[in-house]
Design a protein around this motif. Sequence first.
Motif, PDB file in Angstrom:
ATOM      1  N   GLY A   1      38.936  14.802  79.295  1.00  0.00           N
ATOM      2  CA  GLY A   1      39.331  16.187  79.171  1.00  0.00           C
ATOM      3  C   GLY A   1      40.647  16.460  79.867  1.00  0.00           C
ATOM      4  N   PRO A   2      41.025  17.726  79.938  1.00  0.00           N
ATOM      5  CA  PRO A   2      42.287  18.094  80.594  1.00  0.00           C
ATOM      6  C   PRO A   2      42.198  17.877  82.100  1.00  0.00           C
ATOM      7  CG  PRO A   2      41.054  20.057  79.954  1.00  0.00           C
ATOM      8  CD  PRO A   2      40.336  18.891  79.343  1.00  0.00           C
ATOM      9  N   PRO A   3      43.337  17.753  82.772  1.00  0.00           N
ATOM     10  CA  PRO A   3      43.334  17.604  84.224  1.00  0.00           C
ATOM     11  C   PRO A   3      42.911  18.915  84.888  1.00  0.00           C
ATOM     12  CG  PRO A   3      45.566  17.860  83.418  1.00  0.00           C
ATOM     13  CD  PRO A   3      44.688  17.743  82.203  1.00  0.00           C
ATOM     14  N   PRO A   4      42.668  18.892  86.192  1.00  0.00           N
ATOM     15  CA  PRO A   4      42.312  20.130  86.897  1.00  0.00           C
ATOM     16  C   PRO A   4      43.402  21.187  86.716  1.00  0.00           C
ATOM     17  CG  PRO A   4      41.945  18.225  88.300  1.00  0.00           C
ATOM     18  CD  PRO A   4      42.650  17.721  87.092  1.00  0.00           C
ATOM     19  N   PRO A   5      43.030  22.440  86.480  1.00  0.00           N
ATOM     20  CA  PRO A   5      44.027  23.488  86.216  1.00  0.00           C
ATOM     21  C   PRO A   5      45.074  23.648  87.302  1.00  0.00           C
ATOM     22  CG  PRO A   5      41.854  24.257  85.573  1.00  0.00           C
ATOM     23  CD  PRO A   5      41.653  22.938  86.270  1.00  0.00           C
ATOM     24  N   ARG A   6      44.758  23.280  88.555  1.00  0.00           N
ATOM     25  CA  ARG A   6      45.747  23.451  89.625  1.00  0.00           C
ATOM     26  C   ARG A   6      47.004  22.613  89.385  1.00  0.00           C
ATOM     27  NH1 ARG A   6      41.527  20.477  91.806  1.00  0.00           N
ATOM     28  NH2 ARG A   6      42.046  18.317  92.404  1.00  0.00           N
ATOM     29  N   ALA A   7      46.878  21.562  88.536  1.00  0.00           N
ATOM     30  CA  ALA A   7      48.026  20.706  88.270  1.00  0.00           C
ATOM     31  C   ALA A   7      48.814  21.152  87.042  1.00  0.00           C
ATOM     32  CB  ALA A   7      47.555  19.255  88.073  1.00  0.00           C
ATOM     33  N   TRP A   8      48.348  22.184  86.346  1.00  0.00           N
ATOM     34  CA  TRP A   8      48.968  22.542  85.081  1.00  0.00           C
ATOM     35  C   TRP A   8      50.354  23.175  85.251  1.00  0.00           C
ATOM     36  CZ3 TRP A   8      44.980  24.846  81.098  1.00  0.00           C
ATOM     37  CH2 TRP A   8      43.907  23.953  80.968  1.00  0.00           C
ATOM     38  N   LYS A   9      50.524  23.983  86.281  1.00  0.00           N
ATOM     39  CA  LYS A   9      51.751  24.759  86.388  1.00  0.00           C
ATOM     40  C   LYS A   9      52.989  23.870  86.382  1.00  0.00           C
ATOM     41  CE  LYS A   9      53.770  28.639  88.892  1.00  0.00           C
ATOM     42  NZ  LYS A   9      53.590  29.593  90.015  1.00  0.00           N
ATOM     43  N   GLU A  10      52.905  22.726  87.070  1.00  0.00           N
ATOM     44  CA  GLU A  10      54.044  21.808  87.103  1.00  0.00           C
ATOM     45  C   GLU A  10      54.032  20.850  85.921  1.00  0.00           C
ATOM     46  OE1 GLU A  10      54.298  19.775  90.786  1.00  0.00           O
ATOM     47  OE2 GLU A  10      54.557  21.597  91.992  1.00  0.00           O
ATOM     48  N   ARG A  11      52.831  20.407  85.528  1.00  0.00           N
ATOM     49  CA  ARG A  11      52.755  19.390  84.483  1.00  0.00           C
ATOM     50  C   ARG A  11      52.915  19.968  83.086  1.00  0.00           C
ATOM     51  NH1 ARG A  11      47.743  15.067  83.949  1.00  0.00           N
ATOM     52  NH2 ARG A  11      48.267  14.252  81.874  1.00  0.00           N
ATOM     53  N   GLU A  12      52.224  21.070  82.808  1.00  0.00           N
ATOM     54  CA  GLU A  12      52.282  21.713  81.487  1.00  0.00           C
ATOM     55  C   GLU A  12      52.314  23.222  81.684  1.00  0.00           C
ATOM     56  OE1 GLU A  12      52.607  20.640  78.474  1.00  0.00           O
ATOM     57  OE2 GLU A  12      52.487  18.478  78.823  1.00  0.00           O
ATOM     58  N   PRO A  13      53.482  23.794  82.001  1.00  0.00           N
ATOM     59  CA  PRO A  13      53.539  25.233  82.294  1.00  0.00           C
ATOM     60  C   PRO A  13      53.097  26.115  81.131  1.00  0.00           C
ATOM     61  CG  PRO A  13      55.750  24.266  82.126  1.00  0.00           C
ATOM     62  CD  PRO A  13      54.783  23.134  82.180  1.00  0.00           C
ATOM     63  N   ALA A  14      53.323  25.671  79.892  1.00  0.00           N
ATOM     64  CA  ALA A  14      52.878  26.481  78.754  1.00  0.00           C
ATOM     65  C   ALA A  14      51.351  26.566  78.726  1.00  0.00           C
ATOM     66  CB  ALA A  14      53.405  25.888  77.450  1.00  0.00           C
ATOM     67  N   ALA A  15      50.664  25.448  79.034  1.00  0.00           N
ATOM     68  CA  ALA A  15      49.203  25.453  79.077  1.00  0.00           C
ATOM     69  C   ALA A  15      48.715  26.344  80.216  1.00  0.00           C
ATOM     70  CB  ALA A  15      48.672  24.029  79.254  1.00  0.00           C
ATOM     71  N   ALA A  16      49.410  26.305  81.356  1.00  0.00           N
ATOM     72  CA  ALA A  16      49.040  27.166  82.471  1.00  0.00           C
ATOM     73  C   ALA A  16      49.160  28.637  82.082  1.00  0.00           C
ATOM     74  CB  ALA A  16      49.915  26.864  83.680  1.00  0.00           C
ATOM     75  N   ALA A  17      50.196  28.964  81.320  1.00  0.00           N
ATOM     76  CA  ALA A  17      50.376  30.340  80.866  1.00  0.00           C
ATOM     77  C   ALA A  17      49.267  30.740  79.901  1.00  0.00           C
ATOM     78  CB  ALA A  17      51.741  30.499  80.205  1.00  0.00           C
ATOM     79  N   ARG A  18      48.901  29.811  78.996  1.00  0.00           N
ATOM     80  CA  ARG A  18      47.797  30.115  78.067  1.00  0.00           C
ATOM     81  C   ARG A  18      46.498  30.366  78.823  1.00  0.00           C
ATOM     82  NH1 ARG A  18      50.465  26.059  74.812  1.00  0.00           N
ATOM     83  NH2 ARG A  18      49.169  24.410  75.728  1.00  0.00           N
ATOM     84  N   LEU A  19      46.227  29.522  79.818  1.00  0.00           N
ATOM     85  CA  LEU A  19      44.993  29.673  80.577  1.00  0.00           C
ATOM     86  C   LEU A  19      44.978  31.002  81.329  1.00  0.00           C
ATOM     87  CD1 LEU A  19      42.311  28.411  81.487  1.00  0.00           C
ATOM     88  CD2 LEU A  19      43.549  27.326  83.372  1.00  0.00           C
ATOM     89  N   ALA A  20      46.097  31.385  81.897  1.00  0.00           N
ATOM     90  CA  ALA A  20      46.167  32.664  82.608  1.00  0.00           C
ATOM     91  C   ALA A  20      45.884  33.831  81.672  1.00  0.00           C
ATOM     92  CB  ALA A  20      47.534  32.825  83.264  1.00  0.00           C
ATOM     93  N   ARG A  21      46.456  33.783  80.460  1.00  0.00           N
ATOM     94  CA  ARG A  21      46.219  34.873  79.509  1.00  0.00           C
ATOM     95  C   ARG A  21      44.774  34.861  79.017  1.00  0.00           C
ATOM     96  NH1 ARG A  21      50.952  32.823  77.519  1.00  0.00           N
ATOM     97  NH2 ARG A  21      49.960  32.138  75.584  1.00  0.00           N
ATOM     98  N   ALA A  22      44.224  33.667  78.799  1.00  0.00           N
ATOM     99  CA  ALA A  22      42.832  33.578  78.353  1.00  0.00           C
ATOM    100  C   ALA A  22      41.898  34.147  79.406  1.00  0.00           C
ATOM    101  CB  ALA A  22      42.477  32.124  78.042  1.00  0.00           C
ATOM    102  N   ARG A  23      42.143  33.794  80.661  1.00  0.00           N
ATOM    103  CA  ARG A  23      41.286  34.305  81.729  1.00  0.00           C
ATOM    104  C   ARG A  23      41.410  35.813  81.865  1.00  0.00           C
ATOM    105  NH1 ARG A  23      42.301  29.545  86.332  1.00  0.00           N
ATOM    106  NH2 ARG A  23      40.612  28.169  85.619  1.00  0.00           N
ATOM    107  N   SER A  24      42.609  36.325  81.695  1.00  0.00           N
ATOM    108  CA  SER A  24      42.802  37.776  81.752  1.00  0.00           C
ATOM    109  C   SER A  24      42.039  38.467  80.629  1.00  0.00           C
ATOM    110  CB  SER A  24      44.292  38.103  81.659  1.00  0.00           C
ATOM    111  OG  SER A  24      44.499  39.497  81.623  1.00  0.00           O
ATOM    112  N   ALA A  25      42.105  37.905  79.423  1.00  0.00           N
ATOM    113  CA  ALA A  25      41.391  38.488  78.284  1.00  0.00           C
ATOM    114  C   ALA A  25      39.886  38.454  78.517  1.00  0.00           C
ATOM    115  CB  ALA A  25      41.747  37.730  77.007  1.00  0.00           C
ATOM    116  N   LEU A  26      39.382  37.344  79.050  1.00  0.00           N
ATOM    117  CA  LEU A  26      37.944  37.232  79.306  1.00  0.00           C
ATOM    118  C   LEU A  26      37.502  38.195  80.401  1.00  0.00           C
ATOM    119  CD1 LEU A  26      37.490  33.361  79.106  1.00  0.00           C
ATOM    120  CD2 LEU A  26      36.758  35.053  77.427  1.00  0.00           C
TER     121      LEU A  26
END
Length: 426
Positions: free
Chosen positions: A325-350
């Motif tokens: 699966g994907p790596p821990p979300p704490r590593a996303w901001k530097e590794r995949e910033p677009a994925a980190a942004a998607r996760l932030a928006r998804a969590r906000s929507a939820l």
Amino acid sequence: MSRTPSAEADPEPEAPLLPLLAEPADGVPPLVDTEEALDAAIAALASGHGPVAVDAERASGYRYGQDAYLVQLRRAGSGTVLLDPAALPDLSGVGDALGDAEWVLHAANQDLPCLAGVGLRPGGALFDTELGARVAGFERVGLGAVVERLLGLRLAKEHSAADWSTRPIPQPWLVYAALDVEVLLELRDALAGVLAAAGKLGWATEEFVAVRDAPPAAPRTDPWRRVSGMNAVRGRRRLAVVRELWTARDELARQRDTAPGRLLPDRAVVDAAVKMPASAAELARLPIFSGPAQRRQGGRWMAAIDRARALPEDELPTTSLRSAGPPPPRAWKEREPAAAARLARARSALATISESVDVPVENLVPPDAVRRLSWEPPPAPDTDAVARALEETGARPWQVGLVAAALAGALPLPDDAPAGAPTHGA
């Protein structure tokens, strides 16, 4: 400085103390621990009617596994039955007697595995009062809290962490165990009414089916990595020490049927991995290892450390567990910033949906499904594609219906947003 009476705050009125449920209405039945008594209990349960309240007591923290050491059942027309699985390891006849009766449990996912271990599996519907309370939006979902809220009674919980493998079982413990199923059927009806009034009974029913039909948990990969305090261990060689000590401890715990932590606490495992003692004498100078019990096992623990020290480089454990699966979300901001942004928006929507329907976010949709969607969205992440992705991860229809459209709106990165900048979607 003196105060005038008008300046003094009025004392908060004390909440009235709810009545304590101290004794079962029908008294405490004798413990069923012989084949003859089991036959009589089976006949009594078969002659009853309606749902059956079910509970089990384990010896967590005392014994090696999660076996049931007491099973409690209560059914209209049958009364309460207390079964001793230590004396009667096959209780499948009880399940046969209950047939397709609905089972009522609190936190069913905790008890179903150990009940299956003695041959007890629900043959019909299941109602989980803990899970139902979550869907209803209750802030406190422990059995005592839900009973207080819906039935206006207090339950004594002083024996919840007892060593239920103790024989004979003390009488006060049996009282406690009988009380755990005393009001469970009444609680089920009250909670079903709350859920129905909120339009959530169908949601809860889907959750109950999912819990009942869930497959057994797969064995954990590298379970030694769950040793608490592992963040203090640096380097593959020291990780190997943790692994070897964990394995040696687990083998001894299994032999003795003892909880591993009672033989050697996690903090001692971590301390030995960090300090890397070179001899039994050095090991014995470490805290915990200096005690008499640990000195008797000192050779075992030192041998484990020596095995780790002697391992070739290619047999050392990796610094982290490889995952599909994907790596821990704490590593996303530097590794995949677009994925980190998607996760932030998804969590906000939820979070918005959670507040509007009064259901915790973690019960709206499996958190792992949200992480996977955010890390690797469908090529065209419209509502239908997101719904299919959620269904593949085990999300229930009620969950998909609530969140699919909002998640679909949160996944694409708006054209005017810089890569990596979290924005809030629908």
